[in-house]
Design a protein around this motif. Sequence first.
Motif: not given
Length: 494
Positions: A227-235
């Motif tokens: 889930k790279p989208g979730l990880f990018s959003a969080f970071m």
Amino acid sequence: MVDKKPVNGHQILISTKSLNRHGLIAGATGTGKTKSLQVMVEELSLKGVPSLVMDIKGDLSGLGAPGSTNKIIEERAHHIQMEWEGKGFPLEFLSISDEPGVKLRSTVSEFGPIVLSKILSLNDTQQGLLAMLFQYCDDQGLPLLDIADLKTVLRFAAAEGKAEFQKMYGLVPTNSAHAIMRKITQLEQQEGDRIFGEPSFDVGDLCETKDGLGVINVLRLTDVQAKPGLFSAFMLSLLAELFQTFPEIGDPEQPELMIFIDEAHLIFKNASKELLEQLDTIIKLIRSKGIGIVFITQTPDDIPENILSQLGFKLQHALRAFTAKDRKAIRLMAQNFPESDTYNVEELLTELGIGEAVVSFLDRKGRPQPLVHSLMRPPLSRMDVLSNSELDSIVKNSKLKDKYEKRLDRISAHEELTKRIEEELEAKEELENEVPERPVAKKATTTRKEKSTLEKVMASSVTRTIARELTRGILGVFGISTTRRRTTSRRRRR
């Protein structure tokens, strides 16, 4: 190391004053990146510097327990001439998914329209509409807490409240509203809605110490790799919150907080140009807040060049050259390191053993130091994961658990607008159901006097004349047709 042999007693130390200039730990799988990360986090904790570590593979929980010695550790300790003793460090487990740990959340309002637009990769028109939604909620006192709030406000602006929005803020582009809704749905499919809500995490809680040791905050992300989208959003949201919250402190003797981002390519994978620009800006400016960021990945190519150029130290483990493309890539990577009269960097990068690294760093005055082939010291903590019972014990005894465990769901934009829409629909239905009473026709009655008067009128010469003329007119029309039919009938008989 010189000629691939360790020089006993010589230690390479990186100044804590230069760590807020960020860094990189890179190397092929199995070359020792995770253990180098573990060593850096331990050293920072010993100096009272807290850290936040992204544990994507789930192999950093061992920081919470003392390590045990073996022959390799004893040999390594002898070369470094250090007294090795196993030691555990204070941990806090954090989570943005189903992993055990303190839940990290932030409200939609705290993200703001600009950061949220970058996360959703919106164009200028869509970003303008999103800013309009935020402004409307501010003006109306509607809290934007989670994704449900944002979706409800968006639907209201594009449908039931469209006229109100246009009157107050201008035209609401329907296509843009639909596009934003699709982007939100994509983020939800990667469970991105989990990072929105209350209680909102206070980033100041990342800077705790315990018994003189910096607390190591381990963010467990083993179920977020796909889930790279979730990880990018969080970071991006985390870095933006840190940047907005922490005060300017210039160039401190040691960082206020160090952030280690393992599998860093997940942040930049499929990231939009706008998102990369936002990350670039934050990384450039956040060092003056006393925050250092270290990226951990397999090759420096995983990091955008403009960000890679900002990293003050590089700890490069071995790279593998199995193909012509690999050899070409290594040749280019070697040029990223300071020139060295001692080492052939291109050859050295492919010959490093496990736990060995090529190190380049800055001194206290920010000056690049000569490239060094180094043997990494063994971790003091366990080089294996904690058991489930050990992990649960740390989570249970967390000082942050009671503060963030229970999710809050107070009345916000979703509930307020839903209630408003329902009330308007009910009022409309009641109005439609109200059928006006028809006046009852009064039965006509004629008195004797009225009847006598009517007979006199009908018997008068004027009335008879009008009746005769009307009859002539009517019968005259039908009379023509009747005469024609009779004439036709006679002709047929003949």
